[in-house]
Design a protein around this motif. Structure first.
Motif, PDB file in Angstrom:
ATOM      1  N   SER A 287       3.250   1.135 -14.849  1.00 19.66           N
ATOM      2  CA  SER A 287       2.826   1.435 -16.212  1.00 19.66           C
ATOM      3  C   SER A 287       3.333   0.463 -17.256  1.00 19.66           C
ATOM      4  CB  SER A 287       3.252   2.857 -16.587  1.00 19.66           C
ATOM      5  OG  SER A 287       2.610   3.778 -15.751  1.00 19.66           O
ATOM      6  N   THR A 288       4.618   0.140 -17.251  1.00 16.92           N
ATOM      7  CA  THR A 288       5.159  -0.711 -18.302  1.00 16.92           C
ATOM      8  C   THR A 288       4.515  -2.085 -18.294  1.00 16.92           C
ATOM      9  OG1 THR A 288       7.266   0.461 -18.211  1.00 16.92           O
ATOM     10  CG2 THR A 288       7.260  -1.678 -19.276  1.00 16.92           C
ATOM     11  N   LEU A 289       4.453  -2.710 -17.126  1.00 16.09           N
ATOM     12  CA  LEU A 289       3.862  -4.038 -17.012  1.00 16.09           C
ATOM     13  C   LEU A 289       2.393  -4.020 -17.408  1.00 16.09           C
ATOM     14  CD1 LEU A 289       3.986  -6.999 -16.112  1.00 16.09           C
ATOM     15  CD2 LEU A 289       3.497  -6.231 -13.773  1.00 16.09           C
ATOM     16  N   PHE A 290       1.658  -3.060 -16.908  1.00 16.33           N
ATOM     17  CA  PHE A 290       0.231  -2.953 -17.202  1.00 16.33           C
ATOM     18  C   PHE A 290      -0.020  -2.745 -18.696  1.00 16.33           C
ATOM     19  CE2 PHE A 290      -3.036   0.356 -17.961  1.00 16.33           C
ATOM     20  CZ  PHE A 290      -4.149  -0.466 -17.865  1.00 16.33           C
ATOM     21  N   GLN A 291       0.712  -1.798 -19.287  1.00 15.36           N
ATOM     22  CA  GLN A 291       0.514  -1.491 -20.701  1.00 15.36           C
ATOM     23  C   GLN A 291       0.883  -2.669 -21.587  1.00 15.36           C
ATOM     24  OE1 GLN A 291       2.937   2.007 -21.066  1.00 15.36           O
ATOM     25  NE2 GLN A 291       1.426   3.344 -20.109  1.00 15.36           N
ATOM     26  N   GLU A 292       1.983  -3.345 -21.246  1.00 13.79           N
ATOM     27  CA  GLU A 292       2.412  -4.480 -22.059  1.00 13.79           C
ATOM     28  C   GLU A 292       1.410  -5.625 -21.988  1.00 13.79           C
ATOM     29  OE1 GLU A 292       6.272  -5.413 -20.607  1.00 13.79           O
ATOM     30  OE2 GLU A 292       7.277  -3.800 -21.739  1.00 13.79           O
ATOM     31  N   LEU A 293       0.870  -5.880 -20.792  1.00 10.15           N
ATOM     32  CA  LEU A 293      -0.097  -6.970 -20.661  1.00 10.15           C
ATOM     33  C   LEU A 293      -1.385  -6.644 -21.406  1.00 10.15           C
ATOM     34  CD1 LEU A 293      -0.907  -9.674 -19.533  1.00 10.15           C
ATOM     35  CD2 LEU A 293      -1.675  -8.556 -17.449  1.00 10.15           C
ATOM     36  N   ALA A 294      -1.879  -5.413 -21.254  1.00 10.26           N
ATOM     37  CA  ALA A 294      -3.093  -5.020 -21.969  1.00 10.26           C
ATOM     38  C   ALA A 294      -2.901  -5.159 -23.478  1.00 10.26           C
ATOM     39  CB  ALA A 294      -3.468  -3.588 -21.609  1.00 10.26           C
ATOM     40  N   GLN A 295      -1.742  -4.730 -23.970  1.00  9.54           N
ATOM     41  CA  GLN A 295      -1.442  -4.822 -25.403  1.00  9.54           C
ATOM     42  C   GLN A 295      -1.333  -6.280 -25.849  1.00  9.54           C
ATOM     43  OE1 GLN A 295       2.416  -3.229 -26.724  1.00  9.54           O
ATOM     44  NE2 GLN A 295       1.360  -2.245 -28.413  1.00  9.54           N
ATOM     45  N   ASP A 296      -0.672  -7.102 -25.030  1.00  2.00           N
ATOM     46  CA  ASP A 296      -0.523  -8.519 -25.367  1.00  2.00           C
ATOM     47  C   ASP A 296      -1.878  -9.220 -25.451  1.00  2.00           C
ATOM     48  OD1 ASP A 296       2.197  -8.267 -25.495  1.00  2.00           O
ATOM     49  OD2 ASP A 296       2.589  -9.132 -23.509  1.00  2.00           O
ATOM     50  N   ILE A 297      -2.744  -8.950 -24.493  1.00  4.53           N
ATOM     51  CA  ILE A 297      -4.060  -9.594 -24.491  1.00  4.53           C
ATOM     52  C   ILE A 297      -4.894  -9.132 -25.671  1.00  4.53           C
ATOM     53  CG2 ILE A 297      -6.226  -9.815 -23.217  1.00  4.53           C
ATOM     54  CD1 ILE A 297      -3.879 -11.479 -22.127  1.00  4.53           C
ATOM     55  N   GLN A 298      -4.834  -7.831 -25.962  1.00  4.42           N
ATOM     56  CA  GLN A 298      -5.569  -7.298 -27.115  1.00  4.42           C
ATOM     57  C   GLN A 298      -5.113  -7.994 -28.396  1.00  4.42           C
ATOM     58  OE1 GLN A 298      -7.605  -4.283 -26.707  1.00  4.42           O
ATOM     59  NE2 GLN A 298      -8.339  -4.350 -28.797  1.00  4.42           N
ATOM     60  N   GLY A 299      -3.791  -8.110 -28.574  1.00  2.00           N
ATOM     61  CA  GLY A 299      -3.264  -8.760 -29.768  1.00  2.00           C
ATOM     62  C   GLY A 299      -3.606 -10.235 -29.811  1.00  2.00           C
ATOM     63  N   TYR A 300      -3.570 -10.883 -28.658  1.00  2.00           N
ATOM     64  CA  TYR A 300      -3.888 -12.310 -28.595  1.00  2.00           C
ATOM     65  C   TYR A 300      -5.339 -12.569 -29.003  1.00  2.00           C
ATOM     66  CZ  TYR A 300      -4.752 -16.927 -26.556  1.00  2.00           C
ATOM     67  OH  TYR A 300      -5.111 -18.245 -26.365  1.00  2.00           O
ATOM     68  N   VAL A 301      -6.254 -11.775 -28.475  1.00  2.00           N
ATOM     69  CA  VAL A 301      -7.672 -11.949 -28.810  1.00  2.00           C
ATOM     70  C   VAL A 301      -7.910 -11.702 -30.295  1.00  2.00           C
ATOM     71  CG1 VAL A 301      -9.977 -10.995 -28.448  1.00  2.00           C
ATOM     72  CG2 VAL A 301      -8.501 -11.458 -26.491  1.00  2.00           C
ATOM     73  N   ARG A 302      -7.294 -10.645 -30.822  1.00  2.00           N
ATOM     74  CA  ARG A 302      -7.462 -10.338 -32.247  1.00  2.00           C
ATOM     75  C   ARG A 302      -6.932 -11.478 -33.117  1.00  2.00           C
ATOM     76  NH1 ARG A 302      -4.753  -5.649 -32.554  1.00  2.00           N
ATOM     77  NH2 ARG A 302      -6.594  -4.470 -31.909  1.00  2.00           N
ATOM     78  N   GLU A 303      -5.814 -12.055 -32.705  1.00  2.00           N
ATOM     79  CA  GLU A 303      -5.216 -13.149 -33.471  1.00  2.00           C
ATOM     80  C   GLU A 303      -6.062 -14.419 -33.410  1.00  2.00           C
ATOM     81  OE1 GLU A 303      -1.278 -16.011 -33.043  1.00  2.00           O
ATOM     82  OE2 GLU A 303      -1.148 -13.923 -32.356  1.00  2.00           O
ATOM     83  N   ARG A 304      -6.678 -14.668 -32.264  1.00  2.00           N
ATOM     84  CA  ARG A 304      -7.445 -15.896 -32.078  1.00  2.00           C
ATOM     85  C   ARG A 304      -8.871 -15.814 -32.601  1.00  2.00           C
ATOM     86  NH1 ARG A 304      -6.467 -20.101 -32.069  1.00  2.00           N
ATOM     87  NH2 ARG A 304      -7.530 -21.048 -30.286  1.00  2.00           N
ATOM     88  N   MET A 305      -9.392 -14.596 -32.805  1.00  2.00           N
ATOM     89  CA  MET A 305     -10.799 -14.446 -33.149  1.00  2.00           C
ATOM     90  C   MET A 305     -11.220 -15.193 -34.416  1.00  2.00           C
ATOM     91  SD  MET A 305     -13.124 -13.347 -31.283  1.00  2.00           S
ATOM     92  CE  MET A 305     -14.409 -13.023 -32.483  1.00  2.00           C
ATOM     93  N   PRO A 306     -10.439 -15.187 -35.512  1.00  2.00           N
ATOM     94  CA  PRO A 306     -10.897 -15.939 -36.685  1.00  2.00           C
ATOM     95  C   PRO A 306     -11.213 -17.401 -36.369  1.00  2.00           C
ATOM     96  CG  PRO A 306      -9.066 -14.511 -37.282  1.00  2.00           C
ATOM     97  CD  PRO A 306      -9.183 -14.455 -35.792  1.00  2.00           C
ATOM     98  N   GLN A 307     -10.345 -18.046 -35.580  1.00  2.00           N
ATOM     99  CA  GLN A 307     -10.591 -19.445 -35.223  1.00  2.00           C
ATOM    100  C   GLN A 307     -11.687 -19.554 -34.174  1.00  2.00           C
ATOM    101  OE1 GLN A 307      -7.097 -21.773 -34.325  1.00  2.00           O
ATOM    102  NE2 GLN A 307      -8.287 -23.422 -33.376  1.00  2.00           N
ATOM    103  N   TRP A 308     -11.653 -18.673 -33.174  1.00  2.00           N
ATOM    104  CA  TRP A 308     -12.684 -18.710 -32.143  1.00  2.00           C
ATOM    105  C   TRP A 308     -14.079 -18.535 -32.734  1.00  2.00           C
ATOM    106  CZ3 TRP A 308     -10.536 -15.134 -27.656  1.00  2.00           C
ATOM    107  CH2 TRP A 308      -9.561 -15.845 -26.940  1.00  2.00           C
ATOM    108  N   SER A 309     -14.231 -17.535 -33.617  1.00  2.00           N
ATOM    109  CA  SER A 309     -15.568 -17.244 -34.147  1.00  2.00           C
ATOM    110  C   SER A 309     -16.112 -18.414 -34.950  1.00  2.00           C
ATOM    111  CB  SER A 309     -15.540 -15.978 -34.998  1.00  2.00           C
ATOM    112  OG  SER A 309     -14.638 -16.119 -36.075  1.00  2.00           O
TER     113      SER A 309
END
Length: 413
Positions: free
Chosen positions: A313-335
């Motif tokens: 659970s800890t590893l899975f939840q942390e990775l899912a959260q990290d990826i979600q945050g990473y995508v949200r952070e990168r979207m302004p530049q990506w778009s």
């Protein structure tokens, strides 16, 4: 017919007349537009500018502000000016009740700064003043080339019209249930007001209408009636939906049905934030509804399993959260840099049961080791296994692969 074909068929749009709101195209064949509303005192220029900017940056394509008194009306042009100075040109919608005619006439700069007026027929005036005050606002909108939303609300329905229809119904040999008459009063108030606006010179391509109620089944019934009886652009929203999960679920239940039937040209999810919480959640929920129905895409879709006793659970939840945050952070530049990246589909899965299969279905996906599984994480790109990640920096390794995938796939678009 496949399930995908059924969804595509169900989302065929109801025919409406397109409306141009300061460059934002609504109705017709144009995409469904996301709208939001501030909860600041509009007279507080700095606070309102900050909130409009936050809503616009979150993805709100129209932002409504309250114009309830002279101080608020005087603030509107300054709000507009300061937003433009920040490079934010989101159209502003003025929300008027009771004295809107006076505020607009006494403050011409306010009228000019607004892209659209929202007028509630139930609150525009009473008795003999109603027609006069409604006419003043409509004629000004027509003169300035502004769009108008005629927004009827369950809680402020024109009581004269409602009573008249109730009286007519009582005389019938087989009277209709009171709730049917109330629905008809809401629809008639909107349609009669829109027809009146046209006689006053406001063209159909400047008119949107809405009929808001606070119960999901009633909203569905009313908008089905509207869709059958007019071609005006329609604004959807469940009013007074409630806070937190209640508001999200209620709004989703109502809007998803209507949007899947092709009804609705603009949407707002009316969510009162928790005290001190940001306002932007209502924008994200509206986007998620549209994206879940495959009507519009705003950001990459991240598929993540809910987790269970098989997952670490800890590893899975942390990775899912990290990826979600990473995508949200990168979207302004990506778009800005990679057109089409909002259609990207990622998977972050937690064990061997569904992990590899879901990861293969995504554009790029990772399947984490579950409890008792070999401590390695296969990564799939376009359905093919391309790598197996190990170590404590799985998130960073996978982020690097996602970045490379985005550059490769969307860099030449």
């Amino acid at each position: 017919m496949t399930f995908h074909d059924m969804i595509q068929a169900s989302t065929k749009r109801h025919k409406t007349v397109p409306v141009d709101i300061a460059g934002v195209k609504v109705g017709g064949d144009h995409p469904v537009v996301v709208q939001s509303m501030t909860n600041t005192d509009t007279a507080d220029v700095a606070a309102t500018v900050a909130q409009v900017a936050a809503l616009a940056q979150a993805g709100s394509e129209l932002v409504r502000i309250t114009v309830d008194r002279d101080d608020a009306a005087k603030a509107v042009p300054y709000i507009h000016e300061k937003l433009l100075a920040q490079g934010i040109d989101v159209p502003l919608v003025g929300d008027f009740h009771y004295i809107g005619h006076k505020l607009l006439i006494d403050n011409p700069a306010c009228a000019q700064a607004l892209a659209k007026f929202r007028i509630n027929p139930g609150n525009v005036g009473f008795k003999e003043k109603r027609d006069q005050q409604f006419s003043a606002m409509i004629e000004l909108a027509a003169k300035l080339g502004k769009a108008v939303r005629i927004g009827v609300n369950w809680g402020s329905l024109d009581q004269d019209l409602a009573q008249s229809l109730m009286d007519e119904n009582a005389k019938l040999s087989d009277p209709r249930p009171p709730e049917d008459v109330t629905r008809e009063a809401l629809v008639r108030s909107a349609l009669d007001s829109a027809a009146r606006a046209e006689t006053l010179g406001l063209t159909r391509d400047r008119i949107l209408i809405s009929c808001k109620v606070s119960e999901a089944p009633e909203l569905v019934n009313i908008y089905r009636m509207l869709a059958k009886r007019c071609e005006y652009a329609l604004h959807l929203g469940l009013t007074e939906a409630g806070m937190g999960d209640k508001g999200v679920v209620g709004s989703t239940a109502a809007l998803a049905i209507l949007l899947s039937e092709g009804i609705g040209d603009t949407v707002r999810v009316s969510l009162p934030p928790e005290p001190g919480a940001p306002r932007e959640r209502e924008v994200r929920v509206a986007q998620e509804i549209l994206q879940s129905l495959n009507i519009r895409h705003f950001s990459p879709q991240i598929i993540a399993c809910p987790g269970c006793g098989r997952t670490t659970s800890t590893l899975f939840q942390e990775l899912a959260q990290d990826i979600q945050g990473y995508v949200r952070e990168r979207m302004p530049q990506w778009s800005a840099q990679y057109p089409g990246v909002e259609s990207l589909k990622l998977a972050v899965m937690g064990c061997i049961v569904n992990g590899p299969g879901e990861s293969k279905q995504a554009d790029i996906g990772i399947s984490l080791p579950g409890t008792g599984e070999t401590p390695s994480a296969p990564v799939f790109v376009d359905g093919q296994k391309v790598a197996t990640l190990k170590g404590e920096d799985l998130a960073q390794q996978f982020q690097t692969m996602v970045e490379e995938y985005v550059q490769k796939r969307y860099g030449g678009a």
